[in-house]
Design a protein around this motif. Structure first.
Motif, PDB file in Angstrom:
ATOM      1  N   ALA A  71      17.364-106.391 -23.894  1.00 16.24           N
ATOM      2  CA  ALA A  71      17.534-107.440 -24.868  1.00 16.24           C
ATOM      3  C   ALA A  71      16.685-108.477 -24.450  1.00 16.24           C
ATOM      4  O   ALA A  71      15.954-109.263 -25.080  1.00 16.24           O
ATOM      5  CB  ALA A  71      18.738-107.687 -25.336  1.00 16.24           C
ATOM      6  N   PHE A  72      17.022-108.961 -23.386  1.00 18.46           N
ATOM      7  CA  PHE A  72      16.546-110.241 -22.529  1.00 18.46           C
ATOM      8  C   PHE A  72      15.016-110.072 -22.289  1.00 18.46           C
ATOM      9  O   PHE A  72      14.151-110.829 -22.697  1.00 18.46           O
ATOM     10  CB  PHE A  72      17.042-110.446 -21.300  1.00 18.46           C
ATOM     11  CG  PHE A  72      16.409-111.747 -20.650  1.00 18.46           C
ATOM     12  CD1 PHE A  72      16.697-112.934 -21.013  1.00 18.46           C
ATOM     13  CD2 PHE A  72      15.283-111.459 -19.619  1.00 18.46           C
ATOM     14  CE1 PHE A  72      15.884-114.091 -20.328  1.00 18.46           C
ATOM     15  CE2 PHE A  72      14.472-112.482 -19.025  1.00 18.46           C
ATOM     16  CZ  PHE A  72      14.961-113.644 -19.540  1.00 18.46           C
ATOM     17  N   GLY A  74      12.818-108.195 -23.895  1.00 12.78           N
ATOM     18  CA  GLY A  74      12.258-108.098 -25.213  1.00 12.78           C
ATOM     19  C   GLY A  74      12.345-109.511 -25.979  1.00 12.78           C
ATOM     20  O   GLY A  74      11.034-109.686 -26.423  1.00 12.78           O
ATOM     21  N   VAL A  75      13.137-110.263 -25.866  1.00 12.60           N
ATOM     22  CA  VAL A  75      13.272-111.276 -26.749  1.00 12.60           C
ATOM     23  C   VAL A  75      12.371-112.365 -26.055  1.00 12.60           C
ATOM     24  O   VAL A  75      11.773-113.129 -26.376  1.00 12.60           O
ATOM     25  CB  VAL A  75      14.961-112.044 -26.690  1.00 12.60           C
ATOM     26  CG1 VAL A  75      14.930-113.310 -27.289  1.00 12.60           C
ATOM     27  CG2 VAL A  75      15.580-110.838 -27.851  1.00 12.60           C
ATOM     28  N   ASN A  76      12.653-112.464 -24.513  1.00 10.99           N
ATOM     29  CA  ASN A  76      11.734-113.265 -23.780  1.00 10.99           C
ATOM     30  C   ASN A  76      10.268-112.962 -23.755  1.00 10.99           C
ATOM     31  O   ASN A  76       9.454-113.892 -23.927  1.00 10.99           O
ATOM     32  CB  ASN A  76      12.310-113.274 -22.414  1.00 10.99           C
ATOM     33  CG  ASN A  76      11.782-114.273 -21.422  1.00 10.99           C
ATOM     34  OD1 ASN A  76      11.718-115.747 -21.969  1.00 10.99           O
ATOM     35  ND2 ASN A  76      11.247-114.162 -20.342  1.00 10.99           N
ATOM     36  N   TYR A  79       9.071-114.015 -27.457  1.00  9.75           N
ATOM     37  CA  TYR A  79       8.819-115.546 -27.463  1.00  9.75           C
ATOM     38  C   TYR A  79       7.819-115.837 -26.896  1.00  9.75           C
ATOM     39  O   TYR A  79       7.181-116.875 -27.522  1.00  9.75           O
ATOM     40  CB  TYR A  79      10.272-116.082 -26.861  1.00  9.75           C
ATOM     41  CG  TYR A  79      10.271-117.607 -26.765  1.00  9.75           C
ATOM     42  CD1 TYR A  79      10.501-118.330 -28.182  1.00  9.75           C
ATOM     43  CD2 TYR A  79       9.855-118.466 -25.473  1.00  9.75           C
ATOM     44  CE1 TYR A  79      10.276-119.946 -27.818  1.00  9.75           C
ATOM     45  CE2 TYR A  79      10.158-119.492 -25.608  1.00  9.75           C
ATOM     46  CZ  TYR A  79      10.254-120.498 -26.775  1.00  9.75           C
ATOM     47  OH  TYR A  79      10.009-121.781 -26.754  1.00  9.75           O
ATOM     48  N   LEU A  99      15.350-115.673 -32.404  1.00 12.92           N
ATOM     49  CA  LEU A  99      15.574-114.710 -31.091  1.00 12.92           C
ATOM     50  C   LEU A  99      16.534-114.578 -30.369  1.00 12.92           C
ATOM     51  O   LEU A  99      17.132-113.480 -29.926  1.00 12.92           O
ATOM     52  CB  LEU A  99      14.086-114.650 -30.358  1.00 12.92           C
ATOM     53  CG  LEU A  99      12.973-114.538 -31.118  1.00 12.92           C
ATOM     54  CD1 LEU A  99      11.723-114.823 -30.219  1.00 12.92           C
ATOM     55  CD2 LEU A  99      12.900-112.952 -31.411  1.00 12.92           C
ATOM     56  N   ILE A 100      17.110-115.734 -29.880  1.00 11.29           N
ATOM     57  CA  ILE A 100      18.447-115.869 -29.245  1.00 11.29           C
ATOM     58  C   ILE A 100      19.629-115.155 -30.129  1.00 11.29           C
ATOM     59  O   ILE A 100      20.398-114.458 -29.378  1.00 11.29           O
ATOM     60  CB  ILE A 100      18.879-117.175 -28.603  1.00 11.29           C
ATOM     61  CG1 ILE A 100      17.767-117.934 -27.650  1.00 11.29           C
ATOM     62  CG2 ILE A 100      20.257-117.365 -28.375  1.00 11.29           C
ATOM     63  CD1 ILE A 100      17.978-119.193 -27.304  1.00 11.29           C
ATOM     64  N   GLY A 103      19.066-111.563 -30.244  1.00 11.49           N
ATOM     65  CA  GLY A 103      19.471-110.853 -29.123  1.00 11.49           C
ATOM     66  C   GLY A 103      20.779-110.938 -28.639  1.00 11.49           C
ATOM     67  O   GLY A 103      21.269-109.834 -28.170  1.00 11.49           O
ATOM     68  N   LEU A 106      22.447-108.416 -31.093  1.00 16.49           N
ATOM     69  CA  LEU A 106      22.216-106.827 -30.265  1.00 16.49           C
ATOM     70  C   LEU A 106      22.980-106.431 -29.264  1.00 16.49           C
ATOM     71  O   LEU A 106      23.373-105.320 -29.177  1.00 16.49           O
ATOM     72  CB  LEU A 106      20.676-106.827 -29.964  1.00 16.49           C
ATOM     73  CG  LEU A 106      20.089-105.410 -29.478  1.00 16.49           C
ATOM     74  CD1 LEU A 106      20.034-104.189 -30.352  1.00 16.49           C
ATOM     75  CD2 LEU A 106      18.661-105.757 -28.930  1.00 16.49           C
ATOM     76  N   ILE A 107      23.090-107.451 -28.401  1.00 20.00           N
ATOM     77  CA  ILE A 107      23.858-107.212 -27.245  1.00 20.00           C
ATOM     78  C   ILE A 107      25.428-106.959 -27.682  1.00 20.00           C
ATOM     79  O   ILE A 107      26.034-105.893 -27.014  1.00 20.00           O
ATOM     80  CB  ILE A 107      23.617-108.304 -26.147  1.00 20.00           C
ATOM     81  CG1 ILE A 107      22.437-108.089 -25.414  1.00 20.00           C
ATOM     82  CG2 ILE A 107      24.852-108.081 -25.089  1.00 20.00           C
ATOM     83  CD1 ILE A 107      22.051-109.427 -24.632  1.00 20.00           C
TER      84      ILE A 107
END
Length: 121
Positions: A71-72, A74-76, A79, A99-100, A103, A106-107
């Protein structure tokens, strides 16, 4: 020659975490493929087997860390790709927080599913 541009601050925390999560994701994905595609063939995977694997503390922790790292990463990555394409100002702030939140959701949902898959709760 074109100038190289990256929204990652060279040697910054997000830059380092992107690389660490990439290495972790590749390693755990290789473990996943070995375990679930070579040791146990896909046709042999059952719900009961999944519950048995998820009930093992080490496997459970590995899968939760895999979820968080994915998740981190992908989101990072999304972004920074958007920032590299010219996202600025208010739009950048809105996208960052969307996005935060996405994410984080999702987590949270992934951890809920992982806990349910242990069969303990």
């Amino acid at each position: 020659m074109a100038e190289h541009y990256s929204s990652f601050e060279p040697k910054g925390t997000r830059w380092l975490l992107q690389r660490i999560t990439a290495v972790f994701l590749v390693a755990v994905l290789a473990y996943h493929f070995m375990l679930l595609h070579f040791v146990n063939h896909a046709a042999e995977i059952t719900f009961a087997g999944t519950q048995a694997r998820m009930s093992e503390v080490g496997y459970f922790i590995t899968m939760v860390l895999f979820l968080i790292a994915g998740a981190f990463h992908g989101v990072n990555g999304v972004y920074n790709a958007l920032v590299n394409q010219g996202l600025k100002g208010t739009q950048k702030t809105v996208v960052k927080w969307l996005l935060i939140v996405a994410g984080a959701l999702l987590i949270v949902q992934g951890i809920r599913v992982a806990i349910a898959m242990t069969g303990l709760f």
